[in-house]
Motif scaffolding. Structure first.
Motif, PDB file in Angstrom:
ATOM      1  N   LEU A 355       0.808  -1.216   0.000  1.00 45.37           N
ATOM      2  CA  LEU A 355       0.000   0.000   0.000  1.00 45.37           C
ATOM      3  C   LEU A 355       0.844   1.270   0.000  1.00 45.37           C
ATOM      4  O   LEU A 355       0.550   2.222  -0.737  1.00 45.37           O
ATOM      5  N   VAL A 356       1.872   1.334   0.816  1.00 41.64           N
ATOM      6  CA  VAL A 356       2.657   2.566   0.944  1.00 41.64           C
ATOM      7  C   VAL A 356       3.275   2.951  -0.393  1.00 41.64           C
ATOM      8  O   VAL A 356       3.165   4.103  -0.853  1.00 41.64           O
ATOM      9  N   SER A 357       3.939   2.009  -1.059  1.00 40.56           N
ATOM     10  CA  SER A 357       4.567   2.313  -2.356  1.00 40.56           C
ATOM     11  C   SER A 357       3.522   2.658  -3.404  1.00 40.56           C
ATOM     12  O   SER A 357       3.735   3.536  -4.255  1.00 40.56           O
ATOM     13  N   ALA A 358       2.385   1.954  -3.365  1.00 40.12           N
ATOM     14  CA  ALA A 358       1.313   2.247  -4.322  1.00 40.12           C
ATOM     15  C   ALA A 358       0.786   3.659  -4.121  1.00 40.12           C
ATOM     16  O   ALA A 358       0.495   4.368  -5.096  1.00 40.12           O
ATOM     17  N   LEU A 359       0.626   4.095  -2.859  1.00 40.20           N
ATOM     18  CA  LEU A 359       0.167   5.464  -2.592  1.00 40.20           C
ATOM     19  C   LEU A 359       1.187   6.490  -3.099  1.00 40.20           C
ATOM     20  O   LEU A 359       0.808   7.537  -3.658  1.00 40.20           O
ATOM     21  N   GLN A 360       2.461   6.212  -2.895  1.00 40.70           N
ATOM     22  CA  GLN A 360       3.505   7.144  -3.371  1.00 40.70           C
ATOM     23  C   GLN A 360       3.461   7.279  -4.898  1.00 40.70           C
ATOM     24  O   GLN A 360       3.508   8.392  -5.439  1.00 40.70           O
ATOM     25  N   ALA A 361       3.332   6.133  -5.580  1.00 38.77           N
ATOM     26  CA  ALA A 361       3.293   6.165  -7.038  1.00 38.77           C
ATOM     27  C   ALA A 361       2.024   6.853  -7.530  1.00 38.77           C
ATOM     28  O   ALA A 361       2.064   7.658  -8.479  1.00 38.77           O
ATOM     29  N   TYR A 362       0.902   6.574  -6.870  1.00 33.81           N
ATOM     30  CA  TYR A 362      -0.357   7.182  -7.315  1.00 33.81           C
ATOM     31  C   TYR A 362      -0.345   8.681  -7.084  1.00 33.81           C
ATOM     32  O   TYR A 362      -0.807   9.460  -7.928  1.00 33.81           O
ATOM     33  N   ALA A 363       0.196   9.119  -5.926  1.00 38.87           N
ATOM     34  CA  ALA A 363       0.259  10.551  -5.631  1.00 38.87           C
ATOM     35  C   ALA A 363       1.121  11.282  -6.662  1.00 38.87           C
ATOM     36  O   ALA A 363       0.788  12.393  -7.100  1.00 38.87           O
ATOM     37  N   GLU A 364       2.224  10.670  -7.054  1.00 39.13           N
ATOM     38  CA  GLU A 364       3.092  11.296  -8.055  1.00 39.13           C
ATOM     39  C   GLU A 364       2.366  11.438  -9.390  1.00 39.13           C
ATOM     40  O   GLU A 364       2.387  12.497 -10.027  1.00 39.13           O
ATOM     41  N   GLY A 365       1.713  10.376  -9.816  1.00 36.00           N
ATOM     42  CA  GLY A 365       0.973  10.445 -11.065  1.00 36.00           C
ATOM     43  C   GLY A 365      -0.179  11.432 -11.002  1.00 36.00           C
ATOM     44  O   GLY A 365      -0.457  12.149 -11.966  1.00 36.00           O
ATOM     45  N   PHE A 366      -0.862  11.500  -9.866  1.00 39.31           N
ATOM     46  CA  PHE A 366      -1.981  12.431  -9.697  1.00 39.31           C
ATOM     47  C   PHE A 366      -1.487  13.874  -9.786  1.00 39.31           C
ATOM     48  O   PHE A 366      -2.137  14.734 -10.407  1.00 39.31           O
ATOM     49  N   ASN A 367      -0.321  14.145  -9.196  1.00 37.04           N
ATOM     50  CA  ASN A 367       0.258  15.493  -9.255  1.00 37.04           C
ATOM     51  C   ASN A 367       0.613  15.877 -10.690  1.00 37.04           C
ATOM     52  O   ASN A 367       0.348  17.009 -11.129  1.00 37.04           O
ATOM     53  N   ASP A 381       7.770   1.923   8.296  1.00 37.52           N
ATOM     54  CA  ASP A 381       7.604   0.548   8.795  1.00 37.52           C
ATOM     55  C   ASP A 381       6.141   0.148   8.862  1.00 37.52           C
ATOM     56  O   ASP A 381       5.750  -0.660   9.698  1.00 37.52           O
ATOM     57  N   PHE A 382       5.331   0.685   7.971  1.00 42.68           N
ATOM     58  CA  PHE A 382       3.895   0.424   8.019  1.00 42.68           C
ATOM     59  C   PHE A 382       3.586  -1.062   7.818  1.00 42.68           C
ATOM     60  O   PHE A 382       2.684  -1.618   8.442  1.00 42.68           O
ATOM     61  N   GLY A 383       4.306  -1.730   6.945  1.00 42.91           N
ATOM     62  CA  GLY A 383       4.090  -3.154   6.716  1.00 42.91           C
ATOM     63  C   GLY A 383       2.938  -3.413   5.752  1.00 42.91           C
ATOM     64  O   GLY A 383       2.406  -2.500   5.108  1.00 42.91           O
ATOM     65  N   ASP A 420      -1.841   0.930  14.542  1.00 41.14           N
ATOM     66  CA  ASP A 420      -1.340   0.407  15.809  1.00 41.14           C
ATOM     67  C   ASP A 420      -1.813  -1.045  15.912  1.00 41.14           C
ATOM     68  O   ASP A 420      -2.171  -1.658  14.893  1.00 41.14           O
ATOM     69  N   LEU A 421      -1.837  -1.573  17.102  1.00 42.81           N
ATOM     70  CA  LEU A 421      -2.186  -2.988  17.249  1.00 42.81           C
ATOM     71  C   LEU A 421      -3.664  -3.259  17.003  1.00 42.81           C
ATOM     72  O   LEU A 421      -4.060  -4.401  16.731  1.00 42.81           O
ATOM     73  N   THR A 422      -4.507  -2.222  17.118  1.00 46.93           N
ATOM     74  CA  THR A 422      -5.955  -2.450  17.052  1.00 46.93           C
ATOM     75  C   THR A 422      -6.615  -1.907  15.800  1.00 46.93           C
ATOM     76  O   THR A 422      -7.678  -2.397  15.413  1.00 46.93           O
ATOM     77  N   GLU A 423      -6.032  -0.870  15.160  1.00 41.45           N
ATOM     78  CA  GLU A 423      -6.707  -0.303  14.005  1.00 41.45           C
ATOM     79  C   GLU A 423      -5.730   0.394  13.077  1.00 41.45           C
ATOM     80  O   GLU A 423      -4.591   0.712  13.447  1.00 41.45           O
ATOM     81  N   VAL A 424      -6.192   0.620  11.841  1.00 44.28           N
ATOM     82  CA  VAL A 424      -5.449   1.406  10.864  1.00 44.28           C
ATOM     83  C   VAL A 424      -6.292   2.633  10.538  1.00 44.28           C
ATOM     84  O   VAL A 424      -7.517   2.556  10.423  1.00 44.28           O
ATOM     85  N   CYS A 425      -5.625   3.786  10.435  1.00 42.75           N
ATOM     86  CA  CYS A 425      -6.336   5.052  10.237  1.00 42.75           C
ATOM     87  C   CYS A 425      -5.777   5.778   9.012  1.00 42.75           C
ATOM     88  O   CYS A 425      -4.561   5.942   8.873  1.00 42.75           O
TER      89      CYS A 425
END
Length: 496
Positions: A355-367, A381-383, A420-425
């Motif tokens: 997800l992290v790399s995909a968001l970076q690539a998408y943000a660049e293309g969107f810009n 370290d999002f994983g 965190d251990l319980t949720e993603v935001c």
């Protein structure tokens, strides 16, 4: 009574009167009467306590007890034993009073025959048994009425309240003391707008035209609040067709009404969402078709024409080289267009590197496509997450940025992702014109925001998440949270 024998106890201090009773019962059969005598109240009470007595013959005027008090002491000691009072001619009124207090019968000493005495004893036993049965039935009925989960209201012949039990006080707020004896219109039990329909129901019940019926209306509580009730009514008429009473069982269905209203609203929203989704799907198909026709198809047509010209160009090297160079560029352009379109449909980097790399690539293309600057706040370290959850988060970002581009006028947008251990935001923030307050009110729902945000909400709720939108007049903030504790269970359900 055992073996066809009725055991009678006589409490009598006059030996002559006792002898007369014994003589009257001697030799009886079918049934046979066996007589025991006590010459005073104290002795008689002892024999009653010992048991084995089916009926009691009682003289009210004894040496150790006098008058109605004699009967009351006996009744208190053995309430289940039927009593026939023996009285002298000058104590007739006292004997009648004893019958009123619960004695089964009375006989005047010296003025009864064997048949009359035995019949009185047999009837006394049967009446006592019937009274006991009726008393037990009344006890059971009273218990069930008082503990009914419904309000139990009984109306008399004049439509005055003669019973207010069950859940009536809890449901409506009035105590029995406040309403007993009052007629239906004497206090505001029925909601004013429903009064006419309720009056019609009572008119049918009162006349006997409809001796049982169901009705539903709004009612008022003592505190002024309004509840929805279902009423189950029945009327009891006498032999002449006149009303004796109406029994009403009322059930509070306010919560069910609210749930039905909420379900109806949800169904309306779902129908609108379905319509919007179909419209959006059709729009997306037209957009893809237009993209393919206006760009990729045109490029491929130009490429085809170049190849035909190249085929017919003969031996002119410079012209061939120019046509080849232009054809290569057209093919590369077509490839880029197709890659862009397929990336929007499903970014390949999401499956490959997360997800992290995909968001970076998408943000660049969107810009590059829109000129809007994207600020990314992504932990290194999002994983990785489950593929369905990563896809949902990326789609929400895509739709959110599309809304920023189409509606906000903001030159910049911020994407923040944390876990965190319980949720993603996920937080998506712009600095544009914001949303009208009517669309972000807590009770406005999402329908007015359009199919894009509805789709974002549906993606979040499908995986157990929640989506919140806030707008303070300048800028809009979209926050999406997914619980990780239930992620695997819900994703397994969706996948299975």
């Amino acid at each position: 009574m055992k073996g066809g024998v009725i055991h009678v106890l006589l409490i009598e201090d006059n030996a002559l009167d006792a002898l007369f009773v014994r003589g009257s019962l001697t030799g009886t059969s079918n049934p046979k009467f066996e007589l025991r005598r006590a010459d005073g109240l104290a002795t008689g009470l002892s024999q009653l306590a010992a048991g084995g007595v089916d009926a009691l013959l009682l003289d009210l005027c004894l040496a150790d007890s006098e008058g109605l008090e004699t009967f009351r002491k006996v009744q208190a000691a053995a309430p289940e034993i039927p009593v026939v009072v023996l009285s002298s001619e000058d104590n007739g009124e006292m004997a009648v009073a004893a019958v009123a207090d619960g004695a089964q019968d009375y006989l005047v000493k010296g003025h009864y025959s064997t048949d009359l005495l035995t019949r009185s004893l047999r009837y006394a036993i049967e009446r006592k048994r019937s009274q006991r049965t009726l008393h037990e039935l009344a006890e059971r009925l009273t218990h069930h009425v008082e503990n009914s989960p419904m309000a139990v209201i009984e109306w008399g012949a004049n439509l005055d309240i003669i019973r207010w039990a069950g859940e009536a006080e809890r449901m409506f707020g009035w105590t029995p003391e406040e309403v007993l004896g009052k007629q239906r219109g004497a206090f505001p039990l029925v909601y004013a707008e429903d009064e006419a329909s309720v009056a019609e129901v009572f008119a049918r019940l009162y006349s006997g035209g409809n001796q049982k019926c169901f009705s539903a209306n709004r009612n008022c509580r003592k505190d002024g609040s309004v509840i929805h009730c279902e009423w189950y009514n029945s009327s009891l008429m006498d032999a002449q067709g006149n009303l004796r009473s109406i029994l009403s069982l009322a059930l509070d269905v306010t919560e069910r009404k609210h749930a039905e209203s909420g379900l109806s609203l949800a169904n309306q929203q779902l129908q609108r969402l379905s319509t919007d989704l179909l419209r959006s799907q059709d729009h997306e198909r037209r957009r893809i078709a237009r993209e393919l026709h206006d760009s990729t198809a045109q490029i491929l047509a130009a490429l085809s024409m170049n190849l035909i010209r190249l085929q017919k160009s003969g031996g002119e090297p410079l012209k061939k080289q120019a046509l080849l160079a232009e054809s290569i560029e057209l093919a590369a352009s077509s490839s880029r267009e197709i890659r862009t379109l397929t990336y929007l449909l499903h970014p390949p980097l999401l499956d490959e590197i997360g997800l992290v790399s995909a968001l970076q690539a998408y943000a660049e293309g969107f810009n590059q496509r829109t000129g809007i600057d994207i600020e990314l706040i992504l932990p290194s370290d999002f994983g990785r997450l489950h593929s369905d959850l990563e896809s949902a988060l990326l789609r929400i970002v895509q739709e959110g940025l599309a809304n920023v581009h189409r509606h906000s006028g903001s030159p910049v947008a911020t994407i923040q992702l944390e876990r965190d251990l319980t949720e993603v935001c996920l937080v998506l923030q712009d600095r544009g014109c914001g949303l009208p307050s009517s669309l972000t009110a807590p009770d406005s729902g999402f329908v007015g925001l359009g199919v894009g945000i509805l789709g974002m909400r549906e993606r979040a709720e499908q995986l157990g998440g929640r989506l919140e939108i806030t707008s303070a007049g300048k800028g809009t903030r979209v926050t999406v949270k997914f619980p990780l504790a239930v992620q695997n269970e819900q994703l397994a359900h969706i996948s299975g």
